[in-house]
Design a protein around this motif. Structure first.
Motif, mmCIF file in Angstrom:
data_model
loop_
_atom_site.group_PDB
_atom_site.id
_atom_site.type_symbol
_atom_site.label_atom_id
_atom_site.label_comp_id
_atom_site.label_asym_id
_atom_site.label_seq_id
_atom_site.Cartn_x
_atom_site.Cartn_y
_atom_site.Cartn_z
ATOM 1 N N GLY A 88 40.980 90.766 53.957
ATOM 2 C CA GLY A 88 40.482 91.385 52.734
ATOM 3 C C GLY A 88 40.241 92.881 52.860
ATOM 4 N N GLY A 89 40.484 93.451 54.033
ATOM 5 C CA GLY A 89 40.267 94.878 54.251
ATOM 6 C C GLY A 89 39.277 95.108 55.373
ATOM 7 N N ALA A 90 38.700 96.298 55.402
ATOM 8 C CA ALA A 90 37.746 96.669 56.445
ATOM 9 C C ALA A 90 36.392 96.960 55.815
ATOM 10 N N ALA A 91 35.325 96.741 56.595
ATOM 11 C CA ALA A 91 33.978 96.995 56.101
ATOM 12 C C ALA A 91 33.071 97.361 57.259
ATOM 13 N N VAL A 92 32.019 98.081 56.936
ATOM 14 C CA VAL A 92 30.986 98.435 57.908
ATOM 15 C C VAL A 92 29.665 97.917 57.371
ATOM 16 N N GLY A 93 28.868 97.298 58.228
ATOM 17 C CA GLY A 93 27.571 96.775 57.799
ATOM 18 C C GLY A 93 26.468 97.182 58.755
ATOM 19 N N VAL A 94 25.309 97.503 58.202
ATOM 20 C CA VAL A 94 24.123 97.828 58.995
ATOM 21 C C VAL A 94 22.966 97.024 58.417
ATOM 22 N N SER A 95 22.215 96.377 59.285
ATOM 23 C CA SER A 95 21.074 95.604 58.814
ATOM 24 C C SER A 95 19.882 95.837 59.732
ATOM 25 N N SER A 96 18.699 95.651 59.174
ATOM 26 C CA SER A 96 17.475 95.791 59.950
ATOM 27 C C SER A 96 16.390 94.945 59.306
ATOM 28 N N TYR A 97 15.347 94.664 60.073
ATOM 29 C CA TYR A 97 14.191 93.998 59.496
ATOM 30 C C TYR A 97 12.926 94.567 60.111
ATOM 31 N N SER A 98 11.867 94.516 59.336
ATOM 32 C CA SER A 98 10.572 95.041 59.764
ATOM 33 C C SER A 98 9.512 93.976 59.543
ATOM 34 N N SER A 99 8.552 93.946 60.440
ATOM 35 C CA SER A 99 7.421 93.044 60.248
ATOM 36 C C SER A 99 6.105 93.805 60.172
ATOM 37 N N ILE A 100 6.160 95.125 60.314
ATOM 38 C CA ILE A 100 4.958 95.945 60.202
ATOM 39 C C ILE A 100 5.160 96.916 59.043
ATOM 40 N N PHE A 148 31.524 96.480 62.545
ATOM 41 C CA PHE A 148 32.729 96.924 61.853
ATOM 42 C C PHE A 148 33.632 95.713 61.738
ATOM 43 N N TYR A 149 34.037 95.375 60.541
ATOM 44 C CA TYR A 149 34.797 94.156 60.302
ATOM 45 C C TYR A 149 36.176 94.498 59.765
ATOM 46 N N ILE A 150 37.182 93.857 60.325
ATOM 47 C CA ILE A 150 38.561 94.002 59.850
ATOM 48 C C ILE A 150 39.090 92.599 59.598
ATOM 49 N N GLY A 151 39.629 92.393 58.417
ATOM 50 C CA GLY A 151 40.163 91.075 58.077
ATOM 51 C C GLY A 151 41.251 91.189 57.036
#
Length: 129
Positions: A100-112, A95-98
């Motif tokens: 420029g406003g606020a934002a939520v980010g979700v990331s993932s990676y897969s190798s299979i 969760f980012y607050i700065g």
């Protein structure tokens, strides 16, 4: 398993990896007509990998599927399906607050990733009455 250009396995008789899934899926059928029913689905669950005998690990997994149900009669049909399974290796979020406003980010990676085609007979049990 890796193959040389000759088509022979690189590690013959030494393939001990097992990949299993426990999934919960949802499907949605689109009734084009009584004989053709395309469908799609998504699922979440657990991927269990056993790379060697005696050891295993489990990770979050997801799957997508697209298919077609062909019903020449009212009870028996044929299902043809393409599916993609993936075991997620890592995921995170923030969760980012700065200024420029606020934002939520979700990331993932897969190798299979596992892709497959399947098919089979299907029966509409509610029509058998």
């Amino acid at each position: 398993m890796r193959y040389y250009n000759t088509g022979l396995p690189a590690n013959k008789d030494n393939d001990q990896a097992i990949l299993s899934y426990i999934m919960v899926n949802g499907l949605h059928y689109v009734k084009v007509n009584p004989h053709l029913q395309p469908y799609g689905g998504i699922g979440i669950g657990v991927g269990i990998a056993s790379p060697q005998s005696g050891s295993s690990f489990s990770k979050f997994a997801w799957d997508l599927k697209l298919g077609l149900k062909i019903k020449p009669g009212s009870v028996v049909g044929i299902k043809l399906q393409a599916q993609l399974f993936s075991v997620v290796q890592a995921s995170g979020g923030g969760f980012y607050i700065g200024s420029g406003g606020a934002a939520v980010g979700v990331s993932s990676y897969s190798s299979i990733y596992q892709f497959g085609f399947t098919g089979g007979l299907c029966f509409d049990l509610d029509r058998m009455r």
